[in-house]
Write an enzyme that holds these catalytic residues in place. Structure first.
Site, PDB file in Angstrom:
ATOM      1  N   LEU A 626       0.622  -1.202   0.257  1.00  0.00           N
ATOM      2  CA  LEU A 626       0.008   0.120   0.070  1.00  0.00           C
ATOM      3  C   LEU A 626       0.846   1.239  -0.060  1.00  0.00           C
ATOM      4  O   LEU A 626       1.749   1.421   0.819  1.00  0.00           O
ATOM      5  CB  LEU A 626      -0.849  -0.034   1.336  1.00  0.00           C
ATOM      6  CG  LEU A 626      -1.863   1.220   1.288  1.00  0.00           C
ATOM      7  CD1 LEU A 626      -2.969   1.031   0.379  1.00  0.00           C
ATOM      8  CD2 LEU A 626      -2.529   1.281   2.862  1.00  0.00           C
ATOM      9  N   HIS A 627       0.643   2.055  -1.108  1.00  0.00           N
ATOM     10  CA  HIS A 627       1.577   3.478  -1.019  1.00  0.00           C
ATOM     11  C   HIS A 627       0.544   4.636  -1.492  1.00  0.00           C
ATOM     12  O   HIS A 627      -0.216   4.527  -2.347  1.00  0.00           O
ATOM     13  CB  HIS A 627       2.648   3.245  -1.939  1.00  0.00           C
ATOM     14  CG  HIS A 627       2.411   2.658  -3.261  1.00  0.00           C
ATOM     15  ND1 HIS A 627       2.058   1.434  -3.806  1.00  0.00           N
ATOM     16  CD2 HIS A 627       2.170   3.486  -4.674  1.00  0.00           C
ATOM     17  CE1 HIS A 627       1.832   1.126  -5.000  1.00  0.00           C
ATOM     18  NE2 HIS A 627       1.824   2.392  -5.528  1.00  0.00           N
ATOM     19  N   LEU A 628       0.799   5.642  -0.641  1.00  0.00           N
ATOM     20  CA  LEU A 628       0.035   6.766  -1.086  1.00  0.00           C
ATOM     21  C   LEU A 628       1.150   7.659  -1.881  1.00  0.00           C
ATOM     22  O   LEU A 628       2.150   7.751  -1.641  1.00  0.00           O
ATOM     23  CB  LEU A 628      -0.061   7.698   0.363  1.00  0.00           C
ATOM     24  CG  LEU A 628      -0.633   9.017   0.156  1.00  0.00           C
ATOM     25  CD1 LEU A 628      -2.322   9.052  -0.198  1.00  0.00           C
ATOM     26  CD2 LEU A 628      -0.657   9.665   1.575  1.00  0.00           C
TER      27      LEU A 628
END
Length: 729
Positions: A626-628
């Site tokens: 998960l990466h923003l």
DNA sequence: GTTCTAGAAC
DNA sequence: GTTCTAGAAC
């Protein structure tokens, strides 16, 4: 060619016996869940069904009523039962379908009678609808349909009508039809509540006290009232009680009772044997303490779901120890109980439906050996062996492996078991491998870990079911739950487990996920592991890492698509993308957002010309973990080369972090967007003008003076230097 | 995710 | 002829 007469008679006899086909006519507004209903019934049913869907009947596109009728006729001729998946909103719409197959074919109606408002909101929100009925168009269609709505009556020619007014009713109905074998039939009449006039406001009716929840306005009793003489409550006592009640009934009534029990009380339930206390000779006192301790920990985490400790004998010492200790600790008996019975025959013999059962497995995950393991593998047929082998070759002590059971397994069809969770506990028996001798410190630790893995596996299945339940309208989600834990998570094989040096190797050898899963699980290529590796070992990637915190790592994007483009990585394991995000991750998402904001502010302070940043997630990321994305809105970068690059940041495929958090908070899940957005035409993110190719688009955006569209200016989706001064360092 | 490249579009 | 896209390979 003339067939011998006896053969003809035989064929005819066969046909008569097998022709119990029925036609189920669904009725409901768009967005009421008709297709989902069909999916669920067809998935769990042993009866051959044909779904006649007007939205797709014309080579995947919407077709005509006539096409539906003709296709239904063919299906009936093939001996299939038919689900008529169209709105069938009034008598006129239904009349021709009631003629199908003549009088000998029973016609049923299943009415999905939900408020128009709900149907509109569901159909407006959905994407990828088969009939392309979504967005604003859907709202208009539903509104147009509402006044024409006419509930079906038995007099129209229905043998049976099921009215469903909430998700629980729908689930009951799915169970009734899903469990209907090829030769079974259902009682005739009306079932479920129906409002005589759905346009009447319930609030007013309540005020006038004219509505009693159980009243049926002259219709027949509901299936639960009719078929269940007493509540079956395995939670209160051992299984004997249920058997005694059932023993008064005839065979047929017994079967109905089971169906009804399954339909009316289909709360996710895990049946599990005591781990390590049989052949592995773990001390019973110690084991019972651990069971109660772990049960107490997990009953609070699994919502309505239930845990049932099962043993074969009334004289089971572990059962009575656990029962006593659970009572002393006041553990809710509705959530946890002990049960005497054969774990492979709980529904068929005792009327206790457990959708998940645990297996006290051996390390090789092989059938045989005796005890629960032999019984479960034998009852589940070769399907379990094959499904298990697809997921792992072996299991180490303390771990669990969730295996979705193929619907062809007898354990699935007869007992309604959808998943088996293999668990391997510690071994204290010198005759068996990996004996811990008397090391109860290590042994207890492993047994605790085994129960944790087991209950976490079960809780993931429960969570996944809930998710399917809520989102199936939007996504046509056919996801099967399958989670593994600890070292076994998503990897096949366990030889490397004891070799720390190989841990990095293991990171990249992810085996493609279970083949049954469709949209939300995906296979990651070896190139897609980079972010995962950085999140796990930021210290090895100091060139790109900007900041390492407890729960997140901030890094420069290796191929920035704008002057400033960084990523905020979650460090949690098992969070590959937004699809894996659940309500419990909300604080993590908030801290990712805050860290992203802080960096955006820093960049804005350093270079005022950047003006704006956007923080968000890709619906379907290419890289695992998960990466923003925190990205300046100039998109001035040589790495921005193609349509996919542009559209992944400038269509609804990019979901603003604020919206992810809001939706998670309000709805409990995040709606992902279809990757069709990636191939959309190229449009300027400010003035929305269209451009034929990337170079022309880039030439335009470098000089476009328009301001951002209003939707981006709302809810802090765009971050500028004025917005977030309080984050300034 | 990128790189490479065939072939479509211009 | 050059530019650009899109699919395969990694």
């Amino acid at each position: 060619m003339k067939f011998p007469e006896y053969l003809f008679n035989f064929c005819e006899g066969e046909e008569k016996q097998e022709t119990k086909a029925i036609v189920v006519i669904l009725m409901g507004l768009p967005g009421s869940g008709k297709s989902t209903f069909c999916d669920h019934v067809m998935r769990s049913s042993s009866r051959p069904w044909a779904r006649i869907c007007q939205d797709t009947i014309n080579n995947g596109k919407s077709g005509t009523k006539l096409q539906c009728l003709s296709s239904a006729t063919s299906a009936l001729k093939e001996g299939k039962s038919v689900l008529v998946d169209r709105c069938n909103i009034n008598k006129e719409q239904r009349v021709d379908f009631l003629k199908l197959g003549g009088a000998k074919v029973e016609k049923h109606a299943v009415v999905l009678d939900f408020p128009a408002k709900l149907c509109i909101s569901r159909s407006v929100k959905r994407t990828g609808h088969e009939g392309n009925l979504q967005g604003g168009k859907a709202a208009a269609v539903v509104n147009q349909m509402v006044p024409k709505k006419e509930l079906p009556k038995l007099a129209e020619g229905f043998a049976r009508i099921n009215f469903c007014q909430d998700e629980k009713d729908v689930k009951e109905s799915i169970n009734v039809y899903g469990l209907l074998g090829p030769l079974d039939s259902l009682p005739s009449g009306c079932f479920g509540n129906k409002n005589s006039d759905t346009k009447t406001q319930l609030g007013i009716m309540k005020f006038l006290k004219k509505v009693e929840p159980s009243s049926n306005a002259g219709s027949e009793p509901t299936i639960s009232q009719k078929l269940i003489p007493n509540e079956i409550s395995p939670g209160k006592d051992s299984g004997l009680q249920g058997t005694e009640k059932a023993s008064d009934l005839t065979g047929v009534a017994h079967k109905k009772l089971e169906e009804a029990a399954a339909a009316s009380d289909d709360i996710p339930t895990l049946a599990f044997p005591s781990i390590s206390t049989a052949d592995f000779q773990f001390n019973l006192e110690k084991a019972s303490d651990i069971i109660v301790e772990k049960v107490e920990e997990f009953v609070g985490k699994i919502g309505k779901a239930k845990l049932v400790l099962v043993d074969l004998s009334h004289k089971s010492k572990i059962l009575s120890l656990v029962k006593t200790k659970a009572e002393q600790k006041n553990i809710d008996t509705h959530k946890f109980s002990t049960f005497v019975g054969d774990i492979t025959r709980l529904r068929s013999l005792k009327g206790l439906h457990c959708n998940v059962i645990a297996n006290a497995a051996n390390w090789r995950l092989k059938p045989g050996g005796g005890g629960v393991n032999a019984a479960i593998f034998s009852a589940a047929g070769s399907e379990l062996d094959i499904a298990t082998k697809e997921k792992a070759d072996c299991l180490s002590p303390g771990n669990a492996l969730v295996v979705p059971l193929p619907s062809s397994s007898p354990l699935f069809t007869r007992e309604g078991v959808t998943h088996v969770i293999h668990v391997l506990g510690p071994n204290m028996n010198p005759q068996r491998p990996d004996c811990l001798k008397d090391d109860y410190v290590h042994g207890s630790e492993l047994l605790r870990k085994a129960y944790t893995s087991l209950f976490e596996g079960f809780s993931s299945i429960v969570r996944s079911n809930i998710e399917v339940h809520y989102t199936n309208d939007d996504h046509k989600l056919k996801r099967e739950a399958a989670y593994e834990f600890d070292e076994n998570k998503k990897y096949k094989g366990c030889e490397q487990d004891t070799q720390p040096g190989l841990s990095d190797f293991r990171d990249v050898r992810k085996i493609p996920d279970e083949k049954v899963s469709l949209e939300t699980t995906k296979t990651w290529g070896s190139w897609a592991q980079a972010l995962y590796n950085i999140a796990m070992h930021p210290e090895n990637h100091t060139k790109v890492v900007l900041e390492t915190l407890d729960d997140v790592v901030v890094m420069n994007d290796a191929y920035p698509k704008a002057k400033r483009h960084i990523l905020v990585l979650a460090r949690a394991k098992g969070l590959d993308s937004v699809a894996d995000v659940h309500i419990e991750h909300i604080s993590l998402l908030k801290s990712m957002h805050d860290v992203g904001l802080k960096w955006a502010q820093k960049f804005l302070n350093e270079d005022k010309s950047l003006s704006f940043f956007r923080l968000g997630y890709h619906s379907v990321p290419s890289m695992r973990q998960l990466h923003l994305h925190v990205i300046s809105q100039d998109f001035d970068s040589g790495h921005l080369k193609n349509k996919k690059h542009w559209n992944s940041f400038n269509t609804p495929f990019f979901i603003d972090s604020v919206d992810v958090i809001k939706e998670l908070d309000e709805v409990g899940k995040v709606t992902l967007k279809n990757d069709k957005f990636l191939s959309m035409e190229l449009r300027c993110h400010k003035c929305k003008s269209a451009h034929p190719n990337i170079p022309r688009l880039k030439a335009h955006i470098s000089s476009c003076q328009a301001s951002f569209p209003t939707d981006l200016l709302q809810n802090s989706r765009l971050v500028s230097s004025e917005d977030i001064t309080y984050f300034c360092e």
